[in-house]
Design an enzyme around this catalytic site. Sequence first.
Site, PDB file in Angstrom:
ATOM      1  N   TYR A 148      31.932   9.636  32.328  1.00  0.00           N
ATOM      2  CA  TYR A 148      33.017   9.479  33.297  1.00  0.00           C
ATOM      3  C   TYR A 148      34.337   9.683  32.567  1.00  0.00           C
ATOM      4  O   TYR A 148      34.514   9.196  31.449  1.00  0.00           O
ATOM      5  CB  TYR A 148      33.019   8.075  33.922  1.00  0.00           C
ATOM      6  CG  TYR A 148      31.654   7.521  34.288  1.00  0.00           C
ATOM      7  CD1 TYR A 148      30.791   8.213  35.128  1.00  0.00           C
ATOM      8  CD2 TYR A 148      31.237   6.281  33.790  1.00  0.00           C
ATOM      9  CE1 TYR A 148      29.542   7.685  35.462  1.00  0.00           C
ATOM     10  CE2 TYR A 148      29.996   5.747  34.123  1.00  0.00           C
ATOM     11  CZ  TYR A 148      29.151   6.444  34.951  1.00  0.00           C
ATOM     12  OH  TYR A 148      27.918   5.933  35.271  1.00  0.00           O
ATOM     13  N   GLU A 171      19.216   6.734  29.719  1.00  0.00           N
ATOM     14  CA  GLU A 171      19.670   8.020  29.182  1.00  0.00           C
ATOM     15  C   GLU A 171      19.314   8.156  27.703  1.00  0.00           C
ATOM     16  O   GLU A 171      19.092   9.272  27.210  1.00  0.00           O
ATOM     17  CB  GLU A 171      21.191   8.149  29.334  1.00  0.00           C
ATOM     18  CG  GLU A 171      21.659   8.512  30.737  1.00  0.00           C
ATOM     19  CD  GLU A 171      21.672   7.360  31.726  1.00  0.00           C
ATOM     20  OE1 GLU A 171      21.435   6.202  31.305  1.00  0.00           O
ATOM     21  OE2 GLU A 171      21.905   7.602  32.917  1.00  0.00           O
ATOM     22  N   ASP A 193      40.107  19.492  38.408  1.00  0.00           N
ATOM     23  CA  ASP A 193      38.685  19.192  38.302  1.00  0.00           C
ATOM     24  C   ASP A 193      37.794  20.431  38.268  1.00  0.00           C
ATOM     25  O   ASP A 193      38.275  21.554  38.385  1.00  0.00           O
ATOM     26  CB  ASP A 193      38.282  18.250  39.446  1.00  0.00           C
ATOM     27  CG  ASP A 193      37.445  17.106  38.942  1.00  0.00           C
ATOM     28  OD1 ASP A 193      36.472  17.382  38.220  1.00  0.00           O
ATOM     29  OD2 ASP A 193      37.761  15.947  39.261  1.00  0.00           O
TER      30      ASP A 193
HETATM   31  C1  LIG Z   1      32.626  17.187  32.162  1.00  0.00           C
HETATM   32  C2  LIG Z   1      32.098  16.190  33.145  1.00  0.00           C
HETATM   33  C3  LIG Z   1      32.930  15.181  33.621  1.00  0.00           C
HETATM   34  C4  LIG Z   1      32.459  14.233  34.524  1.00  0.00           C
HETATM   35  N1  LIG Z   1      33.312  13.262  34.956  1.00  0.00           N
HETATM   36  C5  LIG Z   1      32.848  12.326  35.826  1.00  0.00           C
HETATM   37  C6  LIG Z   1      33.708  11.282  36.259  1.00  0.00           C
HETATM   38  O1  LIG Z   1      34.874  11.208  35.895  1.00  0.00           O
HETATM   39  N2  LIG Z   1      33.202  10.363  37.128  1.00  0.00           N
HETATM   40  C7  LIG Z   1      31.912  10.405  37.572  1.00  0.00           C
HETATM   41  O2  LIG Z   1      31.503   9.526  38.332  1.00  0.00           O
HETATM   42  N3  LIG Z   1      31.074  11.396  37.178  1.00  0.00           N
HETATM   43  C8  LIG Z   1      31.514  12.345  36.311  1.00  0.00           C
HETATM   44  N4  LIG Z   1      30.674  13.336  35.884  1.00  0.00           N
HETATM   45  C9  LIG Z   1      29.289  13.382  36.412  1.00  0.00           C
HETATM   46  C10 LIG Z   1      28.396  12.297  35.813  1.00  0.00           C
HETATM   47  O3  LIG Z   1      28.450  12.332  34.425  1.00  0.00           O
HETATM   48  C11 LIG Z   1      26.959  12.475  36.296  1.00  0.00           C
HETATM   49  O4  LIG Z   1      26.943  12.343  37.692  1.00  0.00           O
HETATM   50  C12 LIG Z   1      25.976  11.495  35.662  1.00  0.00           C
HETATM   51  O5  LIG Z   1      24.656  11.848  36.042  1.00  0.00           O
HETATM   52  C13 LIG Z   1      26.235  10.077  36.052  1.00  0.00           C
HETATM   53  O6  LIG Z   1      25.290   9.232  35.435  1.00  0.00           O
HETATM   54  P1  LIG Z   1      24.842   7.855  36.087  1.00  0.00           P
HETATM   55  O7  LIG Z   1      23.950   8.191  37.250  1.00  0.00           O
HETATM   56  O8  LIG Z   1      24.118   7.158  34.993  1.00  0.00           O
HETATM   57  O9  LIG Z   1      26.063   7.159  36.537  1.00  0.00           O
HETATM   58  C14 LIG Z   1      31.118  14.301  34.979  1.00  0.00           C
HETATM   59  C15 LIG Z   1      30.292  15.318  34.508  1.00  0.00           C
HETATM   60  C16 LIG Z   1      30.766  16.255  33.608  1.00  0.00           C
HETATM   61  C17 LIG Z   1      29.857  17.346  33.132  1.00  0.00           C
HETATM   62 MN   LIG Z   2      22.113   6.568  34.728  1.00  0.00          MN
END
Ligand SMILES: Cc1cc2nc3c(=O)[nH]c(=O)nc-3n(C[C@H](O)[C@H](O)[C@H](O)COP(=O)(O)O)c2cc1C
Ligand SMILES: [Mn+2]
Length: 482
Positions: free
Chosen positions: A172, A234, A283
């Site tokens: 994030y 993860e 974004d």
């Molecule tokens: C470069 C990049 C930036 C990201 N920034 C965000 C963010 O700011 N907030 C968010 O919720 N997901 C963001 N994501 C997507 C999450 O990392 C992704 O949905 C992830 O699977 C979330 O993991 P979780 O299910 O454990 O929360 C981003 C992905 C990438 C590739």
């Molecule tokens: Mn997760």
Amino acid sequence: MAYDDLREFIQALERAGELKRIEVEVDPILEISEIADRVSKCGGPALLFENVKGSRMPLLINAFGSPRRMAMALGVDSVEEVADRVRDLVHTKPPEGFIEKLKMVPKLFEVGSFFPKKVKQGPACEVVKEQEFSLLELPVLQCWPGDAGRFITFGAVFSKDPETGRQNCGLYRLQVFDERTTAMHWQIHKQGAEHFRRAARTAAHRRMEVAVAIGADPTITFSAIAPLPPDVDEIVFAGFLRSKPVEMMPCRTVDIEVPATAEIILEGYVDLEERRREGPFGDHTGFYSLADDYPVFRITCMTHRRDPIYSTTLVGKPPMEDCHMGKAIERIFLPLMQLQLPEIVDVHMPFEGIFHNLMLVSIRKSYPGHARKVMNGIWSLGQAMFTKCIVVVDEDVDVQDVRDVVWKGLNNIDPERDIQFTLGPVDSLDHSSRLANFGSKMGIDATRKWPSEGFTRPWPDELKMDPRIQALVDGKWDKLGL
Ligand SMILES: Cc1cc2nc3c(=O)[nH]c(=O)nc-3n(C[C@H](O)[C@H](O)[C@H](O)COP(=O)(O)O)c2cc1C
Ligand SMILES: [Mn+2]
């Protein structure tokens, strides 16, 4: 082959001619973005900026930004090798008989290697700063002119489920507010936000502890973006990708474990009451995501290596670095999708669809309405629920070839009959939905229609030349002078 840390990956990139060191002084405010954007758009190398204005730390960007580098990040020649390992793992049959059981032993041993190894400390805490430190020591980018400020874009955020004690790791972004404060941009559907809600429900908690790893080994950064089911760790997934346990160490000031070989660790907490305006931020949609209120991350300690490397990424109009990570996710998660929806033959999310806007799916159609069942199935699978438009075609269409999908798919549809709308959660970054996080989605059944679906007109054959005529022309071809 697994890397023990980001540096080993950087060395491998350099040996492969995939990394360019830049000694010229550059500004982290907009200038690095413009350089990284141009390099991304022409399929250029990873960039290591060694002289970033205002910081002593070098900055790595675009390290995952090509199919080859993405594969290298996972220690393979092609991400299909990882997809094959996943397929193999999920299709393991229970062994029958002694010999088969014996053959399973190496596999079980391999599974054992996925689990993290706890260590007391690691290089990530060579330097510990609890009193005197500032986030401004890091060369944090301002990515786009309309951004609300500087954003840490490649930090893996670790939080703990207050009910189960299980850790999550999600990527994030963090908008830097001041020397020790950032926003915490976990979107409402993500696991960090769920931990936050759970902590807020318990009166015992006023704060939620969080730690962020910047510049962890590339399998960890990749795992942090992977759409894993909520309770799949993860770090175990990273262990699977590396075929070697990830070393995890305890933080200094919070009860969270972090990768011991990361470059930089930020430790701190999120106050359960506090919110602050975050964004706008340029974004990966290619537009600015709107400002909104998000929790605030207060940093209590920063640890790093003696000579830390700051790892970051730039998102913007596709193609960018994250597109190649998205492509790897498409390939590696296909076998898992097929576990739930075995009729799926292949899936393609074109870069311009920025992951959640467009999914092209081919299926082996077996019964009336099958395409619609598949759409609904996809909308119920984790983060695939965000998919704004799903196009389902028959298995003879190659979904990796967008032209094939457009040609055959559009020939096959009567739009009013074959397009279906549904309502539900949408990606937080969607700026066109009627409400934030809630809107409609569209599925297009572009399969050939069957009489049992009420289609009683004859369905024409696809054009194909008679092979005898083709052979005849082959024989004359050279004489034709064409
Ligand atoms: C470069 C990049 C930036 C990201 N920034 C965000 C963010 O700011 N907030 C968010 O919720 N997901 C963001 N994501 C997507 C999450 O990392 C992704 O949905 C992830 O699977 C979330 O993991 P979780 O299910 O454990 O929360 C981003 C992905 C990438 C590739
Ligand atoms: Mn997760």
